[in-house]
Structure formats: C-alpha cells, structure tokens
Design an enzyme around this catalytic site. Sequence first.
Site, PDB file in Angstrom:
ATOM      1  N   CYS A  74       0.855  -1.178   0.000  1.00 42.55           N
ATOM      2  CA  CYS A  74       0.000   0.000   0.000  1.00 42.55           C
ATOM      3  C   CYS A  74       0.898   1.237   0.000  1.00 42.55           C
ATOM      4  O   CYS A  74       2.124   1.139   0.131  1.00 42.55           O
ATOM      5  CB  CYS A  74      -0.911   0.011   1.223  1.00 42.55           C
ATOM      6  SG  CYS A  74      -0.039   0.234   2.797  1.00 42.55           S
ATOM      7  N   HIS A 104       5.976  -4.909   8.701  1.00 41.01           N
ATOM      8  CA  HIS A 104       5.985  -6.301   9.132  1.00 41.01           C
ATOM      9  C   HIS A 104       6.090  -7.255   7.938  1.00 41.01           C
ATOM     10  O   HIS A 104       5.110  -7.894   7.519  1.00 41.01           O
ATOM     11  CB  HIS A 104       4.732  -6.612   9.955  1.00 41.01           C
ATOM     12  CG  HIS A 104       4.804  -6.066  11.344  1.00 41.01           C
ATOM     13  ND1 HIS A 104       3.697  -5.786  12.109  1.00 41.01           N
ATOM     14  CD2 HIS A 104       5.877  -5.731  12.112  1.00 41.01           C
ATOM     15  CE1 HIS A 104       4.072  -5.321  13.287  1.00 41.01           C
ATOM     16  NE2 HIS A 104       5.392  -5.267  13.301  1.00 41.01           N
ATOM     17  N   HIS A 137       4.573   1.815  12.250  1.00 42.40           N
ATOM     18  CA  HIS A 137       3.524   1.549  13.239  1.00 42.40           C
ATOM     19  C   HIS A 137       3.430   2.621  14.321  1.00 42.40           C
ATOM     20  O   HIS A 137       2.520   2.588  15.148  1.00 42.40           O
ATOM     21  CB  HIS A 137       3.767   0.184  13.880  1.00 42.40           C
ATOM     22  CG  HIS A 137       4.015  -0.889  12.871  1.00 42.40           C
ATOM     23  ND1 HIS A 137       5.278  -1.352  12.571  1.00 42.40           N
ATOM     24  CD2 HIS A 137       3.164  -1.564  12.061  1.00 42.40           C
ATOM     25  CE1 HIS A 137       5.190  -2.268  11.625  1.00 42.40           C
ATOM     26  NE2 HIS A 137       3.925  -2.422  11.304  1.00 42.40           N
ATOM     27  N   GLU A 189       1.767  -1.010  16.993  1.00 45.31           N
ATOM     28  CA  GLU A 189       0.876   0.138  16.827  1.00 45.31           C
ATOM     29  C   GLU A 189       0.073   0.393  18.104  1.00 45.31           C
ATOM     30  O   GLU A 189      -0.114   1.537  18.516  1.00 45.31           O
ATOM     31  CB  GLU A 189      -0.067  -0.102  15.653  1.00 45.31           C
ATOM     32  CG  GLU A 189      -1.014   1.060  15.403  1.00 45.31           C
ATOM     33  CD  GLU A 189      -2.009   0.770  14.302  1.00 45.31           C
ATOM     34  OE1 GLU A 189      -3.142   1.301  14.398  1.00 45.31           O
ATOM     35  OE2 GLU A 189      -1.690   0.025  13.355  1.00 45.31           O
ATOM     36  N   SER A 286      -0.325  -8.027  10.805  1.00 44.95           N
ATOM     37  CA  SER A 286      -1.715  -8.089  11.254  1.00 44.95           C
ATOM     38  C   SER A 286      -2.685  -8.101  10.084  1.00 44.95           C
ATOM     39  O   SER A 286      -3.628  -8.899  10.048  1.00 44.95           O
ATOM     40  CB  SER A 286      -2.018  -6.904  12.176  1.00 44.95           C
ATOM     41  OG  SER A 286      -3.369  -6.896  12.565  1.00 44.95           O
ATOM     42  N   SER A 329       2.029  -5.334   3.397  1.00 45.74           N
ATOM     43  CA  SER A 329       3.476  -5.234   3.612  1.00 45.74           C
ATOM     44  C   SER A 329       4.277  -6.190   2.737  1.00 45.74           C
ATOM     45  O   SER A 329       5.505  -6.187   2.795  1.00 45.74           O
ATOM     46  CB  SER A 329       3.802  -5.530   5.097  1.00 45.74           C
ATOM     47  OG  SER A 329       3.118  -4.642   5.947  1.00 45.74           O
TER      48      SER A 329
END
Length: 371
Positions: A74, A104, A137, A189, A286, A329
């Site tokens: 992203c 991550h 994060h 985060e 995540s 990621s």
Amino acid sequence: MEVLPEGKGQGAPFRLRTSPVPGAGEAGAEVVLAAGALRDGDGRAAGAAGAVVEAWARVVGPRTVLLASPRSFCAGVECAIHTAEGLLTTVEDGAVFVRKQIVHDTHVVKDLERRGAVFVAELDEVLGGAAVVFSAHGVAPAVRAEAAARHLAVVDATWPLVTKVHSEARRFAARGDTVILVGHRGHEEIEGTLGEAPGQTVLVENVADVAALEVADVSRVSYLTQTTLAVDETAEIIAALRARFPALRGPGSEDICYATTNRQQAVVEVVKRSDVLLVVGSADSSNSVRMVEVARRSGCAAHLVEDASGIRPYWVENAATVGLSAGASAPPALVEDVLTALGGLGPVAVAEHATATETVSFVPPTAARTS
C-alpha cells in the site's frame, strides 16, 4: 523425489519430499501420506511408489489462479520503505538504525539489512547521535522523548493514519474521556497509541472484553481502533461498545486503514469463486493474518505463506481455482514467485478480480528524499 519413512512397521506413514518447485526458493515440497494409500487390483497395498503417484495425481493438473486486487504494497508501506532507502543513500557517516521492523515483512527487513540498515528493538541499541527511523507503526511519546534526550537524528516513517489515531487519543483524553482502544495486545501500533494517554486508555480485543469493561464515567467514553483489524470483527466490537455505553463517541472518520479494508473486501469477493485462498505475508503482519481469517469465516480454506516456499501441495488438491492475494506489507515480487511455483504443479490460467483502485500516495520525510 524422495520417499522417507515416518516410523517403523508396515503401517507407518511416509513423507514425500520433492525437489524445489521453480520460484519456490531453496525448499522443496513435502506431503505426509498414509502407507498403502494406493492399492493394486487385488486390493493389496502397492507401497510407497504407488501412493506417491496417487498423491501427485491429486495435486498436479491445470487450474485457474484468481488474483485479488488490490494486493501487496500500500502507499504507506511504500513510503516507509522509501524513507529507509533514502536515508541509506543520503547518510554519509555512520549506520542508519531502524527501531523495530520498518514494516511487518521479513523479506523487506532482510533486503534493507543487506543494504546496511541496522534494526534494533529499542533506542538504547542506537549509537549516540546516529540517524534512527521510527517504523510505520508509530511510537509512544516516551520513545520520542528518549530519542531527543540522546540527541538522535529521528526520521519518522509513521503511517499518516496511525498519526491520526494518536492525535485522536490525545484529544479524547484531554476532554476527560476514557479512551477504549480496540486492537491486539502487544502489537507495536497498539503500544504506541496506548502511550499517548496511558492513564485514560483501556484495551479491548474482543466482545468478551467489552462485557467485562468498567469505566469511571459511562457518559464520557470514546473509542479508537488499530488500523489493521478485520472490518467485520471490529464492527461487532463497536456495536457491543455502543450497547454498553450509549454515550460512546468515536473518531470523525474510520481508523481502519483504507488499504486493509480494500484487501479484505477483495478477499471476500475472490473466495466466492475459489476452492482455496493463499495470502502472501509474514506471520506478524496483522493485516495479512486478518485476510486469512476473513476468508475462513467466509467458508473458504485459506493459508498464510511467507513466500512460495511455504506452499504445501496438498492445499491445492482437487482445487480448480486458487485465490491469491498478499498483505499490504508483502512485496509484489513474492506474488509472482507464488504464481511460478503453482505453475510447477501444472498449467495455470491467471485471472484478476479487482474491487477497488488505489490512488493514494505519500511523500517520504525531507531527510530521506533523494531528489
């Protein structure tokens, strides 16, 4: 191809180990089979060789791979990576340190390490006065204060949406609210957001936590969420919060990242047409883990793979269509490697199912720009 006994005796299972599949890295594939899985015309076990043939007959064959879109990097991840890359180019003396993983994904981290980045768990590992990157994060105010006290040259790669959540936490706490933070304990985060107002923020991970929650004043309650949660589960938790605390107030706009939402929605659509879903991403990502969970809740078998070497051929037994996506990621090249690996199991027809178009972009901090 090797056939290795898994135990002693005639009825013991055995392990089939193949040579590396093209594009799947150094590791080959492995399948554990029961002894006598294939029998001859008289009903007698044909032995390991027969079982091998039977196993591969179920795995090898033509199939369609349905690519979910959007997938992979992203804008926030790209910006964080470009920040670290830019510093490695512009810093002339001394190492570039990165607190925690920049994003991550183990492949991203290893690539930056090869270029000279030094990843550390905490700031006490950073040389005095050196450049240090804060990961995407975010960090708690205490970490920023420590960096300032040690005169470290900080370059902040925090995702803009995470920065927004931190700002909201401060604002909600300043007006006297108990801030209910929805997220996963131990995630970087969450640790950073909790640090903004530690005396007024409580963490809930599920609906059961909501039922047990006690607050000082039920009329002064706000909520925030981690940016990489499952949209459907988060909606259930927020509904439970509203039922318990009718005066509950929330952020002005959604905290869950647009990229997380887009990738989950794409997965929901793709699994409707797939027999199994593969999600490329690291186990500590995540948003990647949530994509697998969303697929499974939709009734589709789904597996998280670090890269092509993680694929187990039996996952695609009798699968005419394999759905394929990647966490925000995960580098796009890893998806191409998975396609190559699946091609090693038979002819592959690739189709793409797009549910959104992403046009967002972020600019790296000034200190990390190369031009």
